[in-house]
Design an enzyme around this catalytic site. Sequence first.
Site, PDB file in Angstrom:
ATOM      1  N   CYS A 269      -0.018 -10.274   0.447  1.00  0.00           N
ATOM      2  CA  CYS A 269      -0.809  -9.075   0.162  1.00  0.00           C
ATOM      3  C   CYS A 269      -0.534  -8.500  -1.221  1.00  0.00           C
ATOM      4  O   CYS A 269      -1.323  -7.726  -1.741  1.00  0.00           O
ATOM      5  CB  CYS A 269      -0.542  -8.011   1.217  1.00  0.00           C
ATOM      6  SG  CYS A 269      -1.030  -8.579   2.839  1.00  0.00           S
TER       7      CYS A 269
ATOM      8  N   HIS B  86      -3.344  -1.470  -0.982  1.00  0.00           N
ATOM      9  CA  HIS B  86      -3.695  -2.633  -0.173  1.00  0.00           C
ATOM     10  C   HIS B  86      -4.244  -2.181   1.181  1.00  0.00           C
ATOM     11  O   HIS B  86      -3.748  -1.232   1.785  1.00  0.00           O
ATOM     12  CB  HIS B  86      -2.459  -3.502   0.019  1.00  0.00           C
ATOM     13  CG  HIS B  86      -2.644  -4.588   1.023  1.00  0.00           C
ATOM     14  ND1 HIS B  86      -3.679  -5.488   0.945  1.00  0.00           N
ATOM     15  CD2 HIS B  86      -1.954  -4.900   2.144  1.00  0.00           C
ATOM     16  CE1 HIS B  86      -3.606  -6.304   1.970  1.00  0.00           C
ATOM     17  NE2 HIS B  86      -2.571  -5.973   2.715  1.00  0.00           N
TER      18      HIS B  86
ATOM     19  N   ASN C 243      -8.392  -6.676   6.788  1.00  0.00           N
ATOM     20  CA  ASN C 243      -7.378  -7.019   5.788  1.00  0.00           C
ATOM     21  C   ASN C 243      -7.706  -8.389   5.196  1.00  0.00           C
ATOM     22  O   ASN C 243      -7.589  -9.407   5.874  1.00  0.00           O
ATOM     23  CB  ASN C 243      -6.000  -7.031   6.468  1.00  0.00           C
ATOM     24  CG  ASN C 243      -4.872  -7.392   5.509  1.00  0.00           C
ATOM     25  OD1 ASN C 243      -5.109  -7.737   4.347  1.00  0.00           O
ATOM     26  ND2 ASN C 243      -3.646  -7.326   5.993  1.00  0.00           N
TER      27      ASN C 243
END
Length: 332
Positions: free
Chosen positions: A114, A259, A289
């Site tokens: 990420c 994020h 995500n």
Amino acid sequence: MPRAEFISTGFYVPERVVTNDELRQWWDTSDQWIRERTGIKQRYWVEPGKQGGSDLALEATRMALERADMDASELDCIIYATLSPDYFFPGSGVYLQRKLGVFGIPALDIRNQCTGFLYGLAVADAWIRTRQYRRILLVGAEVHSTGLDFGPAGRDLGVLFGDGAGVAILGPTDADDRGVLSTHLFADGRYAELLWCESDASARFPRISHQDLDEGRQYARMQGREVFKHAVARMMESVLAALGAHGLGPGDVDLLIAHQANLRINEVVQRQLDLRDDRVYNNIDRYGNTTAATIPIAIDECVQSGRLRRGTLLVLTAFGSGFTWGSALVRW
Ligand code: ACO
């Protein structure tokens, strides 16, 4: 010394929208649980086997090139962040390079999950500052949907992830009032197994066995609560590190893009930094995500909607598997 500035951005998600309700055909879950715990309403998935991450990245790159009125031949470097490469090796950067038809330029793959886009941004900024490259294509691209555990054990992670790609074209600016002001990268390998994919793995022999497959070791596993706590604390710290490096505080932030792993994580960060709603941007409700792609997708949406414009002080932060985390301060 020049620093890197964003010349152009673009993103692409596959056509197929998957709603929370559709996930109920595989998992014992509900739209209500997913929305309440994560803020996610839908995500995009590829048609299995038809598109890899580099195909999504190609579409995003075409968009960014068109907006910059550039030809792919003007790129002199590719940095490609992903945790879901098209193949174990070679890296996805060379597949994107081949699809773009720009042979010879370097293609670096970044494996920081990420935080991959921020690690890539730090490398791109350093190369641009040292005048090694002038037109760097920075990519965050993921296909998660083909790697999900559709059995009961995959419920917690399966509902979170989406497929997508976001890119930025970076180049040098001599202006002292804009560009990437600084990047701040961190990692702590003590927590590697709290969010990981164990197999197939060169550290194991055989790399993958029938038993591994039966036990589901080919799928990502996460200890969600622990990861959640660390994500909040580490993203907070890294935002303050970026601001502190320039004698700034949360009150100076025009826009925070964090994020997109869980809206609840970002809401805690926002509260702790005491930022107004118009100072943060979240889009996890639509995309889930997308790991390395969340930040460039969000940046592109903010550019297109006018939330990011010349002079905006932008803070980026991310946290993910590794653990790795970091931040960047950018004057747009
Ligand atoms: N649907 C319905 N119920 C579920 C689901 C689901 N999809 N998933 C878990 N549950 C159940 C659990 O079984 C548990 O039930 P129990 O109380 O009967 O045991 C209950 O819901 C609570 O489970 P928790 O795991 O404690 O739920 P939590 O509130 O922690 O939410 C989540 C889980 C959303 C995964 C959260 O922990 C989270 O977001 N963690 C951080 C994610 C993150 O930041 N990852 C890093 C980036 S990703 C990367 O780097 C690749």
